[in-house]
Design a protein around this motif. Structure first.
Motif, PDB file in Angstrom:
ATOM      1  N   THR A   1       0.833  -1.204   0.000  1.00  0.00           N
ATOM      2  CA  THR A   1       0.000   0.000   0.000  1.00  0.00           C
ATOM      3  C   THR A   1       0.870   1.257   0.000  1.00  0.00           C
ATOM      4  O   THR A   1       0.597   2.208  -0.738  1.00  0.00           O
ATOM      5  CB  THR A   1      -0.931  -0.001   1.237  1.00  0.00           C
ATOM      6  OG1 THR A   1      -1.747  -1.178   1.193  1.00  0.00           O
ATOM      7  CG2 THR A   1      -1.803   1.232   1.271  1.00  0.00           C
ATOM      8  N   LYS A   2       1.926   1.262   0.803  1.00  0.00           N
ATOM      9  CA  LYS A   2       2.837   2.410   0.847  1.00  0.00           C
ATOM     10  C   LYS A   2       3.529   2.613  -0.497  1.00  0.00           C
ATOM     11  O   LYS A   2       3.665   3.742  -0.966  1.00  0.00           O
ATOM     12  CB  LYS A   2       3.882   2.211   1.952  1.00  0.00           C
ATOM     13  CG  LYS A   2       3.319   2.282   3.350  1.00  0.00           C
ATOM     14  CD  LYS A   2       4.372   1.932   4.386  1.00  0.00           C
ATOM     15  CE  LYS A   2       3.780   1.885   5.792  1.00  0.00           C
ATOM     16  NZ  LYS A   2       4.766   1.493   6.799  1.00  0.00           N
TER      17      LYS A   2
ATOM     18  N   LYS B   1       1.267   4.214  -3.033  1.00  0.00           N
ATOM     19  CA  LYS B   1       1.147   5.658  -2.793  1.00  0.00           C
ATOM     20  C   LYS B   1       2.382   6.401  -3.269  1.00  0.00           C
ATOM     21  O   LYS B   1       2.288   7.480  -3.838  1.00  0.00           O
ATOM     22  CB  LYS B   1       0.906   5.927  -1.305  1.00  0.00           C
ATOM     23  CG  LYS B   1      -0.489   5.554  -0.859  1.00  0.00           C
ATOM     24  CD  LYS B   1      -0.696   5.891   0.604  1.00  0.00           C
ATOM     25  CE  LYS B   1      -2.106   5.521   1.020  1.00  0.00           C
ATOM     26  NZ  LYS B   1      -2.344   5.812   2.415  1.00  0.00           N
TER      27      LYS B   1
ATOM     28  N   GLU C   1       1.791  10.344  -4.114  1.00  0.00           N
ATOM     29  CA  GLU C   1       1.011  10.896  -2.990  1.00  0.00           C
ATOM     30  C   GLU C   1       1.909  11.201  -1.812  1.00  0.00           C
ATOM     31  O   GLU C   1       2.927  10.644  -1.578  1.00  0.00           O
ATOM     32  CB  GLU C   1      -0.066   9.901  -2.570  1.00  0.00           C
ATOM     33  CG  GLU C   1      -1.105   9.706  -3.658  1.00  0.00           C
ATOM     34  CD  GLU C   1      -2.145   8.670  -3.275  1.00  0.00           C
ATOM     35  OE1 GLU C   1      -2.186   8.189  -2.126  1.00  0.00           O
ATOM     36  OE2 GLU C   1      -2.927   8.313  -4.141  1.00  0.00           O
TER      37      GLU C   1
END
Length: 188
Positions: A179-180, A183, A188
């Motif tokens: 997930t990191k 991003k 992001e």
């Protein structure tokens, strides 16, 4: 799980009329079931605290929709409702991964070069290195250890033995790291 039938039936009745303390006491009776189902049905990014809240919401719905007076039937109804909720969560996460057809595009001439290993641009290499540095920076030490072992081709079982942890912990660490990274790659 439910042991004392009459006391547990009384808990159910009190929870149905809105007694919050009795609701939590009833929920506590099912805490081992809630945890066992969370462990059995792995869903990426579903932390136990989130599942615990989902299980409370399911119990609330089941309490208000159950009209019987048999605690065993109620227990079975609640368990099946929890399994159904887990399946709903799994399907929702799988649906999020699908790319809508309107966003798909055919490959052009330049795309085939990239896929077949044609030109590798220096900017791409620098971007990859910066992304790797960033994922290492934002990850916990445990996540870094798990990542270091898995990118070298080690199995989850090997990582569990090496780091002396559970399969669930390794899978959660990989999920958080993924997930990191998404991003980071999305800017992001």
């Amino acid at each position: 799980m439910i042991k004392n039938h009459s006391a547990d039936l009384e808990l159910l009745i009190q929870a149905q009329v809105g007694n919050e303390d009795k609701f939590m006491a009833l929920f506590d009776c099912y805490s081992s079931l809630v945890k066992r189902l969370w462990q059995k049905f792995y869903i990426a990014d579903l932390e136990f605290e989130d599942w615990d809240q989902e299980a409370q919401l399911v119990l609330l719905k089941v309490i208000y929709s159950y009209s019987g007076k048999d605690i065993h039937q109620f227990s079975g109804f609640y368990k099946q409702s929890l399994v159904n909720r887990l399946l709903d969560l799994y399907r929702a996460r799988q649906a999020d991964k699908r790319i809508p057809v309107e966003q798909l595009d055919s490959l052009g001439e330049n795309d085939s070069e990239t896929i077949l290993g044609g030109k590798i641009l220096l900017e791409d290499i620098v971007y990859c290195h910066k992304s790797i540095e960033e994922i290492i920076r934002v990850s916990s030490s445990f996540e870094r250890d798990v990542l270091a072992l898995t990118v070298t081709g080690k199995s989850v079982e090997y990582v569990c033995r090496k780091l002396q942890c559970s399969k669930r912990q390794v899978q959660s660490a990989l999920s958080r790291t993924r997930t990191k990274l998404i991003k980071i790659l999305a800017g992001e």
